[in-house]
Design a protein around this motif. Structure first.
Motif, PDB file in Angstrom:
ATOM      1  N   LYS A  65      41.919  34.799  30.956  1.00  0.00           N
ATOM      2  CA  LYS A  65      42.245  35.420  32.246  1.00  0.00           C
ATOM      3  C   LYS A  65      42.302  34.392  33.366  1.00  0.00           C
ATOM      4  CE  LYS A  65      40.812  40.144  31.548  1.00  0.00           C
ATOM      5  NZ  LYS A  65      39.702  41.100  31.634  1.00  0.00           N
ATOM      6  N   THR A  66      41.822  33.193  33.105  1.00  0.00           N
ATOM      7  CA  THR A  66      41.965  32.122  34.079  1.00  0.00           C
ATOM      8  C   THR A  66      42.045  30.820  33.293  1.00  0.00           C
ATOM      9  OG1 THR A  66      41.037  31.110  36.087  1.00  0.00           O
ATOM     10  CG2 THR A  66      39.475  31.850  34.430  1.00  0.00           C
ATOM     11  N   ASP A  67      42.226  29.703  33.984  1.00  0.00           N
ATOM     12  CA  ASP A  67      42.273  28.419  33.275  1.00  0.00           C
ATOM     13  C   ASP A  67      41.566  27.364  34.129  1.00  0.00           C
ATOM     14  OD1 ASP A  67      45.697  28.620  34.143  1.00  0.00           O
ATOM     15  OD2 ASP A  67      44.171  27.493  35.257  1.00  0.00           O
ATOM     16  N   GLU A  68      41.414  26.172  33.550  1.00  0.00           N
ATOM     17  CA  GLU A  68      40.622  25.154  34.250  1.00  0.00           C
ATOM     18  C   GLU A  68      41.235  24.750  35.579  1.00  0.00           C
ATOM     19  OE1 GLU A  68      39.106  22.735  30.418  1.00  0.00           O
ATOM     20  OE2 GLU A  68      38.249  22.074  32.330  1.00  0.00           O
TER      21      GLU A  68
ATOM     22  N   THR B  86      41.390  37.271  52.816  1.00  0.00           N
ATOM     23  CA  THR B  86      42.394  37.533  51.784  1.00  0.00           C
ATOM     24  C   THR B  86      41.819  37.224  50.410  1.00  0.00           C
ATOM     25  OG1 THR B  86      43.218  35.293  52.060  1.00  0.00           O
ATOM     26  CG2 THR B  86      44.411  37.020  53.218  1.00  0.00           C
ATOM     27  N   SER B  87      42.448  37.777  49.391  1.00  0.00           N
ATOM     28  CA  SER B  87      42.054  37.484  48.015  1.00  0.00           C
ATOM     29  C   SER B  87      43.225  36.828  47.309  1.00  0.00           C
ATOM     30  CB  SER B  87      41.661  38.770  47.295  1.00  0.00           C
ATOM     31  OG  SER B  87      41.291  38.476  45.970  1.00  0.00           O
ATOM     32  N   ASP B  88      42.966  35.730  46.631  1.00  0.00           N
ATOM     33  CA  ASP B  88      44.024  35.008  45.927  1.00  0.00           C
ATOM     34  C   ASP B  88      44.171  35.589  44.525  1.00  0.00           C
ATOM     35  OD1 ASP B  88      44.595  31.442  45.298  1.00  0.00           O
ATOM     36  OD2 ASP B  88      45.661  33.236  44.623  1.00  0.00           O
ATOM     37  N   PRO B  89      45.269  36.290  44.230  1.00  0.00           N
ATOM     38  CA  PRO B  89      45.405  36.942  42.923  1.00  0.00           C
ATOM     39  C   PRO B  89      45.431  35.943  41.766  1.00  0.00           C
ATOM     40  CG  PRO B  89      47.456  37.076  44.169  1.00  0.00           C
ATOM     41  CD  PRO B  89      46.446  36.490  45.080  1.00  0.00           C
ATOM     42  N   GLU B  90      45.762  34.679  42.060  1.00  0.00           N
ATOM     43  CA  GLU B  90      45.778  33.677  40.999  1.00  0.00           C
ATOM     44  C   GLU B  90      44.372  33.374  40.508  1.00  0.00           C
ATOM     45  OE1 GLU B  90      48.504  31.848  39.537  1.00  0.00           O
ATOM     46  OE2 GLU B  90      49.339  33.720  40.336  1.00  0.00           O
ATOM     47  N   LYS B  91      43.407  33.417  41.454  1.00  0.00           N
ATOM     48  CA  LYS B  91      42.039  33.032  41.081  1.00  0.00           C
ATOM     49  C   LYS B  91      41.189  34.242  40.686  1.00  0.00           C
ATOM     50  CE  LYS B  91      40.018  29.747  43.525  1.00  0.00           C
ATOM     51  NZ  LYS B  91      40.108  28.472  42.835  1.00  0.00           N
ATOM     52  N   CYS B  92      41.577  35.423  41.172  1.00  0.00           N
ATOM     53  CA  CYS B  92      40.739  36.593  40.946  1.00  0.00           C
ATOM     54  C   CYS B  92      40.738  36.973  39.469  1.00  0.00           C
ATOM     55  CB  CYS B  92      41.249  37.753  41.782  1.00  0.00           C
ATOM     56  SG  CYS B  92      40.353  39.291  41.519  1.00  0.00           S
ATOM     57  N   VAL B  93      39.542  37.300  38.939  1.00  0.00           N
ATOM     58  CA  VAL B  93      39.471  37.739  37.546  1.00  0.00           C
ATOM     59  C   VAL B  93      39.139  39.230  37.454  1.00  0.00           C
ATOM     60  CG1 VAL B  93      38.883  35.492  36.605  1.00  0.00           C
ATOM     61  CG2 VAL B  93      37.055  37.020  37.362  1.00  0.00           C
ATOM     62  N   GLY B  94      39.067  39.916  38.569  1.00  0.00           N
ATOM     63  CA  GLY B  94      38.852  41.361  38.544  1.00  0.00           C
ATOM     64  C   GLY B  94      37.458  41.769  38.115  1.00  0.00           C
ATOM     65  N   CYS B  95      36.447  40.995  38.485  1.00  0.00           N
ATOM     66  CA  CYS B  95      35.083  41.294  38.026  1.00  0.00           C
ATOM     67  C   CYS B  95      34.444  42.441  38.782  1.00  0.00           C
ATOM     68  CB  CYS B  95      34.203  40.046  38.140  1.00  0.00           C
ATOM     69  SG  CYS B  95      33.817  39.588  39.835  1.00  0.00           S
ATOM     70  N   ARG B  96      34.958  42.787  39.958  1.00  0.00           N
ATOM     71  CA  ARG B  96      34.463  43.906  40.771  1.00  0.00           C
ATOM     72  C   ARG B  96      33.164  43.630  41.515  1.00  0.00           C
ATOM     73  NH1 ARG B  96      36.562  46.972  36.618  1.00  0.00           N
ATOM     74  NH2 ARG B  96      38.280  48.317  37.278  1.00  0.00           N
ATOM     75  N   THR B  97      32.732  42.372  41.579  1.00  0.00           N
ATOM     76  CA  THR B  97      31.534  42.118  42.379  1.00  0.00           C
ATOM     77  C   THR B  97      31.814  42.466  43.842  1.00  0.00           C
ATOM     78  OG1 THR B  97      31.091  40.308  40.858  1.00  0.00           O
ATOM     79  CG2 THR B  97      29.669  40.472  42.766  1.00  0.00           C
ATOM     80  N   CYS B  98      33.029  42.190  44.297  1.00  0.00           N
ATOM     81  CA  CYS B  98      33.374  42.517  45.686  1.00  0.00           C
ATOM     82  C   CYS B  98      33.340  44.027  45.908  1.00  0.00           C
ATOM     83  CB  CYS B  98      34.751  41.970  46.033  1.00  0.00           C
ATOM     84  SG  CYS B  98      36.054  42.431  44.878  1.00  0.00           S
ATOM     85  N   VAL B  99      33.786  44.791  44.923  1.00  0.00           N
ATOM     86  CA  VAL B  99      33.767  46.251  45.055  1.00  0.00           C
ATOM     87  C   VAL B  99      32.335  46.737  45.246  1.00  0.00           C
ATOM     88  CG1 VAL B  99      34.215  48.430  43.858  1.00  0.00           C
ATOM     89  CG2 VAL B  99      35.856  46.570  43.702  1.00  0.00           C
ATOM     90  N   ILE B 109      40.459  47.470  42.612  1.00  0.00           N
ATOM     91  CA  ILE B 109      40.924  46.529  41.593  1.00  0.00           C
ATOM     92  C   ILE B 109      42.065  47.145  40.810  1.00  0.00           C
ATOM     93  CG2 ILE B 109      40.266  45.159  39.579  1.00  0.00           C
ATOM     94  CD1 ILE B 109      38.644  44.383  41.954  1.00  0.00           C
ATOM     95  N   GLU B 110      43.186  46.426  40.747  1.00  0.00           N
ATOM     96  CA  GLU B 110      44.214  46.756  39.758  1.00  0.00           C
ATOM     97  C   GLU B 110      44.533  45.433  39.086  1.00  0.00           C
ATOM     98  OE1 GLU B 110      47.652  49.355  40.696  1.00  0.00           O
ATOM     99  OE2 GLU B 110      46.477  49.879  42.468  1.00  0.00           O
ATOM    100  N   THR B 111      43.823  45.139  38.012  1.00  0.00           N
ATOM    101  CA  THR B 111      43.790  43.820  37.381  1.00  0.00           C
ATOM    102  C   THR B 111      43.093  42.821  38.313  1.00  0.00           C
ATOM    103  OG1 THR B 111      45.891  44.275  36.315  1.00  0.00           O
ATOM    104  CG2 THR B 111      45.066  42.043  36.149  1.00  0.00           C
TER     105      THR B 111
END
Lengths: 462, 148, 501
Positions: A65-68, B86-99, B109-111
């Motif tokens: 789901k992510t990379d280095e 803002t949230s960067d969708p490239e870095k976000c893993v959707g863990c929901r800690t922010c929620v 969260i949608e992904t």
């Protein structure tokens, strides 16, 4: 070279602020120090040879789901932009702290003198004392990026080998806590079968209850991860250096190709205790995050925190807690005017497995003599539990019901009387409308322009 | 910075704000394509309540955002100049800690995490909020507020 | 029994544009639209549609339009589908047909037969952007003779009380109960902004609107709702409502459904009860009784406020007006048969009363003939649709006009004529809080004020074009009008020449 009885080690370097650790607490502290002190020298050290990254991301990395390239916690120019000197990797592991001489010695023999030092070295994994585990090549902890990369590589290789031999591959995860289950989810992408062993009668013993755990075990099984609560490995067997088979406490034998040991973590506080700081279940700090040693601060997983909900003192190894403590430590280290203090926190866990979400907070397995009330709202795969005492919310479990969970967290945090909230506050996702009108106005309208009234009209302009 | 404030008294539960937000953040920025073909993510503003009482809730862009504090990937950021979170969708893993941290339920969260970005460039430059433009009754206003 | 009543309208939804967002469903108080999950599209219950066009305006993709129900009649001139459907409805309900708003029937619109003059050559036109144009009007009685002390430049006669309008337009009587609080507040705010007046209608004055008293005309109608000394003194003028153009000869009826706590408090009647206004004032059975009431009101307000009398335009309106003037009224309001209403029996709305153009001309002429024109101001109302109608009305003799429907249309009314149901989707003719909140008085007041300002500017352009620079010079100036498509009798009553003469 350093001397045992605290005589002056010869410092090869002197900095105003020395930060041991390069994760949530350390980075937060460094940023805060720089914000308050534009001149002072800051140095961050860590044995991990990487720019700051969030350890919780390692399972996502293995899953793909992510990379280095993307796991960096801060932008690439963070250290440069904040004028922070770094030593990540060799020479980054602190081995001795001399609080009197204000010096820290590292594993390569170097010594750094400091004005103030922050111990933010986080957690280290427990190694389970299982017979046959020590000195094996295919057993991995799952805490750091390097652990994850090794386990990942091993899993991929093991599956290739297994398929070549015409059989399926299996990974065994010893430990069904948050880290164990995330490791299991990650490896699931790279091996054919994953089995999770958990010594306690239920998985996630610290952050879930029996009913919720039972639902989660079922949901995980549906998605290909078998959990065996109440069972662990009594012995690990195998030819040569590799573990090939686990003998379980229920007598079963399970063949395996890769083993992950995720039986818990503890504060990485040996450096502090050896230096003479008070360390109980974690480093003992005052509300400015200072340890019992002058000019020595601690923040993050390494500390013990007062749980504001039940008064107990224990490590709260949670990312947001580390960030908050790091900010407080940093501000106090920089002797900022009106620096904030830290009076404690409470548990808050958010995790997802595949498409399952689990959010828990506060008191979730209440002491039966504690005067708590519990209400459970269960609907298929969604399970919600709320623990209240009198007019206050003390904890929640939200399994597959994540919407607006932060509103429940705020109600716990701010001790909002439940009698002022809407009747169906717990029945479905909470909303801002559940608060009385004046409360929701002030919550949502901070810094509202003074010349407008609640209709959005210029005041007095009837 | 300018913030969006919801005026409960004039909110009529029409949800044109939600339609406009979803449209703006879609690939095509065309409502028909966004709703019928793209399967664009849901709006970042959420109208709570119903006919008798309703309120549009979106991110407050807090001075000390709990979501930024809790983000394990560094995706959630508060722009130090504009104040926009803002949230960067490239870095976000959707863990929901922010929620679990946001006291207003402003993130979903949608992904990946999605929340109000003031219809800007996604990196902290605010734009012209679509929800405010779409509201027929001035139940959403976009006004200068103190940094808070 | 089998329902013969057909839908009147058909909802047209462009499926290429519909995004199933449900805004239409949430916008309709009549439950016409429904996002149907099973069918995967939005459906419409056409029979419930009243063509208020709220959904059309609110739809984010403009996917909606309302069309007539495509059922033809058999083509006869007399047994039209409309008459047959009315009979179908009455045979099923046994009830009186009720309608709202003004007479829609194709009676002649005399405004559209009156053309305006413009100056050429000998009497040059005036440019309103360069010259001051006086659109201020004063309403109230005038003394026959004005005594002035020329040395001290002081007026020695006592003038009867006057109200000053900065524009020759006021907002007509629409009661709180018939329309929402937000709608009245918008009119009050706009009236204050424009320097004119709004009329409370027969529902009393809500205490939160008392702050606009300087710009309020309080009405005393046959039901006497909300009338007490405090009320009488709260406004700038008082209007006795004898009749209303939309329903001459009968009283008003506000269904109990629209009498909520606020309406009840303002009208001083129990909540939930129907508010019936009787046809006559039960203490006015002769012109002398009217005179007695007029002077009672003047006494109660210490002769500080003008008292107006509103009459409907009916057959002997000129004689009635003469009597009213002699009874001591300071202002006479004549309301033509196209005036709007919140609810009235359809047959009365459509068939009773006479056009305001003819009534106004007749009243103005009669008062002049009797030499008493200057003792009163005349206000005309009953479907003033544009600034051109205002110019014509003034030319026929009015001092000022009331607008009712036009103001509501500015607020958002789309003339669906279903006000009586109390489910106005624009938040105007309803008391339901989920609907009245749709009318933000700040926005609504802006709209109405914009309208009147625009009209005032147009009036200035038109009278400037005529070569006059003041409403005073236009008042009763029939020579500024020429008729077209009118017969001798109409020209005579209107007092205008034919175009070309």
């Amino acid at each position: 070279m350093g001397e045992q009885n605290g005589g002056n080690m010869s410092a090869s370097k002197q900095v105003d602020y020395l930060i041991l650790g390069n994760s949530a607490a350390g980075v937060a502290a460094a940023e805060k120090i720089r914000a308050y002190d534009r001149q002072g020298s800051i140095m961050m050290v860590s044995p991990e040879p990487y720019a700051a990254y969030g350890r919780p991301l390692i399972s996502y990395l293995v899953e793909g789901k992510t990379d280095e390239d993307r796991i960096g916690y801060k932008p690439a120019d963070f250290y440069e932009a904040n004028v922070i000197e770094t030593r990540f990797g060799k020479g980054g592991e602190a081995v001795k702290l001399d609080a009197v001489a204000h010096q820290v010695a590292f594993e390569d023999g170097s010594v750094v003198g400091y004005g103030k030092v922050l111990a933010a070295m986080g957690s280290i994994p427990f190694i389970p004392p299982i017979e046959g585990l020590a000195d094996r090549t295919n057993v991995y902890p799952f805490i750091t990026l390097d652990h994850a990369k090794s386990a990942w590589k091993a899993a991929v290789a093991a599956t290739e080998k297994a398929h070549a031999e015409g059989r399926t591959s299996r990974a065994i995860v010893i430990g069904g806590g948050l880290i164990g289950l995330k490791a299991a989810e990650a490896l699931h992408a790279h091996v054919d079968e994953v089995v999770v062993l958990e010594m306690a009668p239920r998985i996630l013993p610290a952050v879930l209850d029996d009913e919720g755990a039972a639902i989660l075990v079922r949901e995980l099984a549906d998605r290909g991860i078998s959990c065996m609560p109440g069972i662990t490995a009594s012995k690990l067997l195998g030819d040569g250096d590799a573990i090939g088979c686990a003998l379980l406490t229920n007598g079963e034998e399970l063949a395996c190709d890769v083993v992950v040991a995720a039986v818990g973590v503890r504060p990485n506080a040996a450096l502090l205790s050896e230096a003479g700081a008070d360390v109980e279940r974690g480093a003992v700090c005052d509300s400015t995050m200072r340890t019992t040693l002058s000019d020595v601060y601690a923040a993050g997983d390494i500390t013990q925190t007062i749980d504001t909900l039940d008064g107990s003192k224990r490590p709260l190894a949670l990312w947001p807690n580390a960030v908050i403590q790091g900010k407080v430590a940093g501000a106090n280290m920089a002797a900022a005017d009106q620096a904030p203090v830290f009076e404690g926190n409470f548990a808050l866990n958010a995790v997802d497995f595949f498409d399952i979400s689990l959010l828990t907070s506060g008191v979730i397995n209440p002491d039966p003599e504690g005067g708590y009330q519990t209400r459970i709202i269960s609907d298929g795969s969604a399970y919600a539990k709320f623990v209240t005492k009198g007019d206050r919310l003390f904890g929640y479990i939200l399994l597959n019901r994540p919407d607006n969970a932060g509103i429940y967290t705020a109600v716990i945090d701010q001790c909002i009387p439940l009698s002022t909230l809407a009747e169906d506050f717990f029945d479905q996702a909470p909303t801002n409308l559940d608060f009385p009108q004046s409360v929701r106005w002030s919550r949502l309208h901070r810094c509202y322009p003074a010349d407008l009234d609640q209709r959005g009209w210029k005041e007095g302009g009837e | 910075m300018k913030r969006i404030y919801a005026i409960e008294q004039w909110c009529i539960d029409c949800k044109r704000c939600e339609v406009a937000c979803k449209t703006f953040h879609s690939r095509s920025q065309n409502p028909v394509k966004a709703f019928n073909f793209e399967d664009a993510p849901d709006a970042r503003v959420c109208v709570e309540g119903g006919k008798q009482l309703s309120l549009a809730v979106n991110c407050r862009h807090c001075a000390d955002p709990k979501c930024v504090e809790s983000c394990i990937s560094g995706a959630m950021q508060k722009n130090p100049v504009t104040g926009v979170v803002t949230s960067d969708p490239e870095k976000c893993v959707g863990c929901r800690t922010c929620v679990s941290a946001c006291p207003f339920g402003a993130v979903h969260i949608e992904t990946v995490a999605l929340k109000c970005d003031l219809c800007g460039d996604g990196h902290g430059e605010p734009g012209e909020p679509s929800c405010v433009k779409a509201c027929p009754n001035r139940a959403l206003i976009y006004v200068e507020s103190e940094e808070c | 029994m089998l329902d013969y009543v057909l839908p009147r309208y058909k909802v047209l939804r462009d499926e290429d544009l519909c995004i199933q967002c449900g805004v239409c469903e949430r916008s309709c108080a009549n439950d016409v639209h429904k996002v149907d999950e099973d069918l995967g599209r939005v459906t419409a219950d056409h029979a419930k549609c009243v063509n208020c066009q709220r959904c059309v305006v609110m739809c984010p993709t403009k996917a909606l339009a309302i069309d007539k129900w495509p059922q033809v009649g058999n083509g006869t001139n007399n047994w039209t589908l409309a008459y047959m459907q009315d009979i179908a409805k009455q045979s099923q309900t046994g009830a009186v047909l009720l309608s709202s708003m003004g007479n829609p029937k194709p009676y002649p619109i005399y405004w559209d037969h009156l053309l305006l003059n413009a100056s050429q050559v000998t009497n040059p036109s005036i440019d309103p952007l360069r010259e001051p144009m006086e659109t201020r009007v004063f309403l109230g009685g005038r003394p026959d003779v004005l005594k002035v002390n020329e040395r001290t430049h002081a007026v020695e006669s006592t003038l009867p009380p006057q109200i000053r309008l900065d524009v020759p337009v006021m907002f007509g009587a629409m009661s709180f109960g018939a329309i929402s609080f937000n709608a009245q507040k918008a009119l009050a705010m706009a009236a204050t902004e424009l320097g004119t007046f709004f009329n409370t209608g027969e529902g009393g004055l809500h205490k939160d609107l008392e702050q606009y008293g300087k710009n309020t005309i309080v009405q005393v109608a046959s039901g006497r709702f909300g009338v007490d000394p405090h009320y009488l003194n709260a406004g700038a003028a008082i209007e006795i409502k004898i009749g209303q153009g939309a329903k001459p000869g009968i009283g008003g009826h506000l269904p109990g459904e629209k009498v909520n706590a606020e309406v009840s408090r303002t009208r001083m009647i129990p909540e939930g009860t129907d508010a019936i206004s009787p046809a006559p004032h039960h203490d006015i059975y002769s012109i002398e009784d009217l005179r007695q009431l007029i002077f009672s009101l003047k006494e109660a307000t210490r002769y500080t406020k003008p008292v107006a009398v509103k009459i409907a335009a009916v057959h002997n309106v000129a004689a009635i007006a003469s009597g009213v003037a002699r009874a001591g009224a300071d202002i006479i309001v004549v309301d033509g048969f196209r005036g709007g209403t919140g609810a009235a029996p359809t047959r009365i709305r459509d068939n009773v009363g006479i056009p305001i153009e003819l009534a106004l001309a007749a009243v103005d002429q009669r008062l002049r003939d009797e030499g008493i024109r200057s003792t009163v101001s005349l206000v005309a109302s009953g479907s003033i649709r544009s600034s051109a109608d205002i110019v014509r009305a003034i030319a026929l003799g009015a001092d000022a006009v009331y607008i009712g429907s036009a103001a509501l249309i500015a607020l958002g009314c789309h003339q669906c004529q279903d006000c009586g149901s109390g489910k106005c989707n624009w938040g105007i003719a309803t008391q339901r809080p989920e609907l009245t909140r749709r009318l933000n008085p700040e926005i609504a007041a802006e709209r109405v004020a914009n309208l009147v300002r625009a009209w005032n500017h147009e009036i200035q352009e038109m009278i400037g074009g005529m070569g006059i620079n003041s409403i005073d010079s236009l008042r009763g100036n029939r020579l500024m009008l020429r008729g077209v498509g009118l017969n001798e009798k109409e020209l005579e009553i209107l007092g205008v020449k034919y175009a070309g003469e």
